[in-house]
Design an enzyme around this catalytic site. Structure first.
Site, mmCIF file in Angstrom:
data_model
loop_
_atom_site.group_PDB
_atom_site.id
_atom_site.type_symbol
_atom_site.label_atom_id
_atom_site.label_comp_id
_atom_site.label_asym_id
_atom_site.label_seq_id
_atom_site.Cartn_x
_atom_site.Cartn_y
_atom_site.Cartn_z
ATOM 1 N N CYS A 101 0.821 -1.216 0.000
ATOM 2 C CA CYS A 101 0.000 0.000 0.000
ATOM 3 C C CYS A 101 0.851 1.260 0.000
ATOM 4 C CB CYS A 101 -0.951 0.013 1.191
ATOM 5 S SG CYS A 101 -0.104 0.062 2.774
ATOM 6 N N CYS A 133 -3.010 5.293 5.658
ATOM 7 C CA CYS A 133 -4.473 5.258 5.689
ATOM 8 C C CYS A 133 -5.004 5.553 7.094
ATOM 9 C CB CYS A 133 -4.944 3.874 5.248
ATOM 10 S SG CYS A 133 -4.675 2.620 6.498
ATOM 11 N N CYS A 144 -2.644 -2.908 8.695
ATOM 12 C CA CYS A 144 -2.335 -1.546 9.140
ATOM 13 C C CYS A 144 -1.872 -1.568 10.603
ATOM 14 C CB CYS A 144 -3.555 -0.646 8.991
ATOM 15 S SG CYS A 144 -4.403 -0.853 7.412
ATOM 16 N N ASP A 176 2.232 2.676 2.587
ATOM 17 C CA ASP A 176 2.113 3.467 3.802
ATOM 18 C C ASP A 176 3.384 3.343 4.647
ATOM 19 O OD1 ASP A 176 -0.334 4.079 2.883
ATOM 20 O OD2 ASP A 176 -1.474 2.931 4.354
HETATM 21 FE FE1 FES Z 1 -1.635 0.322 4.217
HETATM 22 FE FE2 FES Z 1 -3.498 0.796 5.949
HETATM 23 S S1 FES Z 1 -3.743 0.481 3.821
HETATM 24 S S2 FES Z 1 -1.380 0.635 6.304
#
Ligand code: FES
Length: 133
Positions: A35, A60, A104, A37
């Site tokens: 993702c 997110c 996450c 992040d």
């Molecule tokens: Fe990647 Fe939440 S979608 S940490």
């Protein structure tokens, strides 16, 4: 049922302990390749206790809520307790996360582990011996 619990929404909207600790004793950064992040944790440790913790999360809402809750769970706690914090405990404290958002909360667990590892690398004498655990 709402997708996200009220606690998730609360910690997402009003995240606790956001920021940087300039003279942190341990810093950990992790990312999720899928993702994209990124989460960074800063720890201030005194005499085996986490006296302060701050985070920066580029990610997110669930990642922000997880970081916020994780900092609340370890602040003021012994380092040994922070080491055992799992992503499941973070998600439970948030009254759950959707299955596809559990990764996450893993970021929060890993960021804390990395920050603690950084602390032990800088302070090897503080590292618990295997037979003391
Ligand atoms: Fe990647 Fe939440 S979608 S940490």
């Amino acid at each position: 049922m709402a997708l996200y619990s009220e606690k998730v929404m609360d910690h997402f909207r009003n995240p606790r302990n956001v920021g940087v600790i300039e003279d942190a004793d341990g810093v950990g950064e992790v990312g999720n390749a899928k993702c994209g992040d990124i989460m960074k944790m800063y720890l201030k440790i005194d005499d085996g206790t986490i006296t302060d913790v701050k985070f920066e999360t580029f990610g997110c809402g669930s990642a922000i809520a997880s970081s916020s809750m994780a900092t609340e769970l370890i602040k003021g706690k012994p380092v040994t307790e922070a080491m055992t914090l799992t992503n499941k405990a973070v998600a439970e404290a948030l009254d759950g996360l959707p299955d596809y958002k559990m990764h996450c909360s893993v970021l929060a667990e890993e960021a804390i582990q990395n920050a603690l590892e950084d602390y032990y690398t800088k302070n090897p004498d503080q590292r618990p011996q295997k037979n003391e655990e």
